[in-house]
Design a protein around this motif. Structure first.
Motif, PDB file in Angstrom:
ATOM      1  N   SER A  21     -12.335  -3.178   7.385  1.00  0.00           N
ATOM      2  CA  SER A  21     -11.002  -2.885   7.903  1.00  0.00           C
ATOM      3  C   SER A  21      -9.984  -3.914   7.416  1.00  0.00           C
ATOM      4  N   LYS A  22     -10.357  -5.200   7.475  1.00  0.00           N
ATOM      5  CA  LYS A  22      -9.428  -6.259   7.073  1.00  0.00           C
ATOM      6  C   LYS A  22      -9.113  -6.200   5.582  1.00  0.00           C
ATOM      7  N   VAL A  23     -10.147  -6.050   4.758  1.00  0.00           N
ATOM      8  CA  VAL A  23      -9.919  -6.053   3.315  1.00  0.00           C
ATOM      9  C   VAL A  23      -9.186  -4.781   2.888  1.00  0.00           C
ATOM     10  N   SER A  24      -9.455  -3.667   3.579  1.00  0.00           N
ATOM     11  CA  SER A  24      -8.738  -2.435   3.280  1.00  0.00           C
ATOM     12  C   SER A  24      -7.252  -2.581   3.574  1.00  0.00           C
ATOM     13  N   TYR A  25      -6.946  -3.254   4.690  1.00  0.00           N
ATOM     14  CA  TYR A  25      -5.536  -3.452   5.045  1.00  0.00           C
ATOM     15  C   TYR A  25      -4.808  -4.253   3.969  1.00  0.00           C
ATOM     16  N   LEU A  26      -5.480  -5.267   3.422  1.00  0.00           N
ATOM     17  CA  LEU A  26      -4.848  -6.056   2.361  1.00  0.00           C
ATOM     18  C   LEU A  26      -4.604  -5.204   1.123  1.00  0.00           C
ATOM     19  N   TYR A  27      -5.592  -4.411   0.717  1.00  0.00           N
ATOM     20  CA  TYR A  27      -5.391  -3.541  -0.440  1.00  0.00           C
ATOM     21  C   TYR A  27      -4.298  -2.510  -0.177  1.00  0.00           C
ATOM     22  N   THR A  28      -4.145  -2.114   1.086  1.00  0.00           N
ATOM     23  CA  THR A  28      -3.044  -1.214   1.442  1.00  0.00           C
ATOM     24  C   THR A  28      -1.697  -1.892   1.222  1.00  0.00           C
ATOM     25  N   VAL A  33      -0.897  -4.103  -0.927  1.00  0.00           N
ATOM     26  CA  VAL A  33      -0.559  -4.237  -2.351  1.00  0.00           C
ATOM     27  C   VAL A  33      -0.678  -2.907  -3.092  1.00  0.00           C
ATOM     28  N   LYS A  34      -0.714  -1.801  -2.313  1.00  0.00           N
ATOM     29  CA  LYS A  34      -0.656  -0.448  -2.864  1.00  0.00           C
ATOM     30  C   LYS A  34      -1.858  -0.088  -3.730  1.00  0.00           C
ATOM     31  N   GLN A  35      -2.996  -0.693  -3.450  1.00  0.00           N
ATOM     32  CA  GLN A  35      -4.233  -0.306  -4.125  1.00  0.00           C
ATOM     33  C   GLN A  35      -4.958   0.712  -3.236  1.00  0.00           C
ATOM     34  N   SER A  36      -4.362   1.906  -3.156  1.00  0.00           N
ATOM     35  CA  SER A  36      -4.774   2.876  -2.141  1.00  0.00           C
ATOM     36  C   SER A  36      -6.197   3.381  -2.332  1.00  0.00           C
ATOM     37  N   ILE A  37      -6.627   3.583  -3.570  1.00  0.00           N
ATOM     38  CA  ILE A  37      -7.964   4.117  -3.811  1.00  0.00           C
ATOM     39  C   ILE A  37      -9.023   3.118  -3.345  1.00  0.00           C
ATOM     40  N   VAL A  38      -8.836   1.844  -3.699  1.00  0.00           N
ATOM     41  CA  VAL A  38      -9.776   0.806  -3.271  1.00  0.00           C
ATOM     42  C   VAL A  38      -9.742   0.674  -1.752  1.00  0.00           C
ATOM     43  N   GLN A  77      -8.994   2.916   0.472  1.00  0.00           N
ATOM     44  CA  GLN A  77      -9.639   4.052   1.127  1.00  0.00           C
ATOM     45  C   GLN A  77     -11.163   3.935   1.091  1.00  0.00           C
ATOM     46  N   HIS A  78     -11.685   3.384   0.004  1.00  0.00           N
ATOM     47  CA  HIS A  78     -13.140   3.187  -0.092  1.00  0.00           C
ATOM     48  C   HIS A  78     -13.625   2.303   1.056  1.00  0.00           C
ATOM     49  N   TYR A  79     -12.940   1.199   1.295  1.00  0.00           N
ATOM     50  CA  TYR A  79     -13.356   0.279   2.353  1.00  0.00           C
ATOM     51  C   TYR A  79     -13.139   0.875   3.745  1.00  0.00           C
ATOM     52  N   ILE A  80     -11.981   1.498   3.948  1.00  0.00           N
ATOM     53  CA  ILE A  80     -11.664   1.942   5.312  1.00  0.00           C
ATOM     54  C   ILE A  80     -12.507   3.134   5.733  1.00  0.00           C
ATOM     55  N   LYS A  81     -12.893   3.982   4.798  1.00  0.00           N
ATOM     56  CA  LYS A  81     -13.767   5.102   5.150  1.00  0.00           C
ATOM     57  C   LYS A  81     -15.131   4.576   5.619  1.00  0.00           C
ATOM     58  N   ASN A  82     -15.605   3.479   5.003  1.00  0.00           N
ATOM     59  CA  ASN A  82     -16.855   2.857   5.459  1.00  0.00           C
ATOM     60  C   ASN A  82     -16.705   2.337   6.895  1.00  0.00           C
ATOM     61  N   TYR A 104      -2.795   7.304   2.645  1.00  0.00           N
ATOM     62  CA  TYR A 104      -2.380   8.655   2.259  1.00  0.00           C
ATOM     63  C   TYR A 104      -0.857   8.715   2.090  1.00  0.00           C
ATOM     64  N   ALA A 105      -0.151   8.013   2.966  1.00  0.00           N
ATOM     65  CA  ALA A 105       1.311   7.987   2.856  1.00  0.00           C
ATOM     66  C   ALA A 105       1.749   7.325   1.552  1.00  0.00           C
ATOM     67  N   ASP A 106       1.085   6.228   1.167  1.00  0.00           N
ATOM     68  CA  ASP A 106       1.421   5.543  -0.087  1.00  0.00           C
ATOM     69  C   ASP A 106       1.176   6.434  -1.299  1.00  0.00           C
ATOM     70  N   MET A 107       0.198   7.340  -1.162  1.00  0.00           N
ATOM     71  CA  MET A 107      -0.101   8.282  -2.246  1.00  0.00           C
ATOM     72  C   MET A 107       0.767   9.532  -2.172  1.00  0.00           C
ATOM     73  N   LYS A 108       1.760   9.521  -1.239  1.00  0.00           N
ATOM     74  CA  LYS A 108       2.690  10.639  -1.033  1.00  0.00           C
ATOM     75  C   LYS A 108       1.974  11.904  -0.540  1.00  0.00           C
ATOM     76  N   ARG A 109       0.814  11.724   0.056  1.00  0.00           N
ATOM     77  CA  ARG A 109       0.084  12.854   0.645  1.00  0.00           C
ATOM     78  C   ARG A 109       0.422  12.877   2.140  1.00  0.00           C
TER      79      ARG A 109
END
Length: 330
Positions: A97-104, A106-111, A113-118, A144-149
Motif C-alpha cells: 500500500s505504501k509503495v503503491s501510493y508513492l508510485y501514484t 509520481v504517476k507510475q500508475s501501472i507499477v 496498480q501492481h502493488y495495490i492489487k496485491n 485509474y483517474a491518472d490514466m483518465k479511466r
C-alpha cells in the motif's frame, strides 16, 4: 531501554510509525525531524530483519513526505528485500500500500496498480482490516483517474466509500469524498465535484485536519470555473481564516493564484500570479505548477494578453518536463 539500544531503536520506530499513521489517517502535522537518519543506519543494520525493515520503510515514507522521490524509491527497494524475511502477509499488504501510493504520486500508475492489487487481495482475506481495504481501494481509484479511466475510478471510490461506511470512520469517508471530487474535477463534472466536496467538509473531523484547506482550494477552483464568483469568494475568506490558524504556505500560494486570476483587473495581477508560481516551483509542487499555470495561461489568453499567457504556458511545459524527469529516474 537505557541498557538495550535495540529496544530503544524499536521504541523509536514504533513512535515514528504512530506519528506517520496519525499524519496519513487523521491529517495531523508530521514533524520535520526524524529518527531515521543516515547516522543511525549503521546501527540499524546490526539488528534483526524486522527492525531493519521498519527502518527502511519509515525512512522511505519520510523521504516521500518531503518529496525526495528517488531516494524514497531506493529505500523502499531495500525494505522490500527485508520484507521477504518477514512471514506476515499483513505487513506485506502494508508495504504494498505504501509503495503503491508513492508510485501514484509520481504517476507510475501501472507499477502502482501492481502493488495495490496485491494489498487489496490480502486485506479482503482479513475482515478486521476494512479501513486498510478502503484506503487501498482509494489508491487503486486514484491510479485509474491518472490514466483518465474515470468511470473505473468513480466505481472504485464508491466501493471504498461503502466499505468506509461499514467502519463508521467519518474521517476516512471525508477523505474519500474529497478524493472523489478530484476525479470529478478532472472529468469536467464541476457540479458533482462540488457535491462531493460538500460531503467531505460536512464532517467535523475533516474540518480540524490539515486537509481541510485542500478541500477549500478545490471548492474555490470549481466555483470560479462555473462562474459562481460570490460563492467562491466566500470560500476564499474561509480559507484565509484557516491559513491564519494553520499556516500552509503552499496552499496560500495556490489560493492566491486563483483569487488573482478571477478577481480584480487580471492584467494587473500578472506579477502576483507569477511570483506564486515561482514559489510553487521552489517547493517542488510540480502538479500544482502544471495545473495552475495552464489555468492562468488560458485566462490571460482569453483577454488577449498573449505575452503573459506564453509565460504561463512555458511554466506548464517546465513542470511537465520535470515530472517526466522524475518518472525517468524511477
Amino acid at each position: 531501554m537505557e541498557e538495550d539500544q535495540e529496544v530503544l531503536a524499536y521504541y523509536s520506530l514504533l513512535e515514528e510509525r504512530h506519528k506517520m499513521l496519525l499524519h496519513s489517517s487523521r491529517g495531523e502535522p508530521l514533524q520535520k525531524l526524524t529518527y531515521f537518519t543516515e547516522d543511525n543506519q549503521n546501527f540499524i543494520k546490526k539488528t534483526n530483519d524486522k527492525l531493519e525493515y521498519n527502518f527502511y520503510l519509515f525512512e522511505a515514507m519520510y523521504e516521500a513526505y518531503n518529496k525526495n522521490y528517488d531516494r524514497a524509491i531506493n529505500l523502499y527497494g531495500l525494505a522490500e528485500k527485508k520484507l521477504a524475511e518477514i512471514p506476515d502477509e499483513i505487513e506485506a499488504a502494508e508495504f504494498y500500500s505504501k509503495v503503491s501510493y508513492l508510485y501514484t504520486l509520481v504517476k507510475q500508475s501501472i507499477v502502482a496498480q501492481h502493488y495495490i492489487k496485491n494489498a487489496i487481495s490480502i486485506y479482503k482475506r482479513h475482515p478486521d482490516y476494512k479501513c486498510k481495504l478502503a484506503t487501498s481501494t482509494m489508491i487503486a481509484a486514484a491510479n485509474y483517474a491518472d490514466m483518465k479511466r474515470f468511470e473505473e475510478a468513480e466505481k472504485y471510490y464508491l466501493e471504498a466509500i461503502d466499505i468506509a461506511k461499514e467502519t463508521k470512520d467519518e474521517f476516512l469517508k471525508a477523505q474519500l469524498f474529497h478524493n472523489l471530487s478530484i476525479v470529478y474535477s478532472d472529468w469536467n463534472k464541476p457540479d458533482k465535484c462540488i457535491e462531493s466536496l460538500e460531503k467531505a467538509i460536512g464532517y467535523e473531523s475533516w474540518l480540524h485536519s490539515i486537509y481541510y484547506i485542500n478541500s477549500l482550494f478545490m471548492m474555490i477552483k470549481e466555483l470560479f470555473k462555473i462562474d459562481e464568483k460570490m460563492k467562491a469568494i466566500n470560500f476564499y475568506n474561509k480559507a484565509q481564516e484557516r491559513l491564519i490558524l494553520m499556516e500552509n504556505k503552499v496552499y496560500e500560494a495556490k489560493i492566491s493564484i486563483l483569487y488573482n486570476l478571477y478577481c480584480g483587473e487580471l492584467k494587473n495581477n500578472f506579477n502576483n500570479c507569477n511570483s506564486n508560481i515561482e514559489f510553487l516551483k521552489q517547493q517542488n509542487e510540480l502538479e500544482s505548477v502544471d495545473e495552475l499555470s495552464y489555468i492562468a495561461a488560458k485566462r490571460f489568453e482569453s483577454i488577449g494578453a498573449f505575452e503573459e499567457a506564453t509565460s504561463f504556458f512555458n511554466a506548464k511545459i517546465w513542470a511537465e518536463q520535470k515530472m517526466n524527469q522524475v518518472e525517468g529516474i524511477l
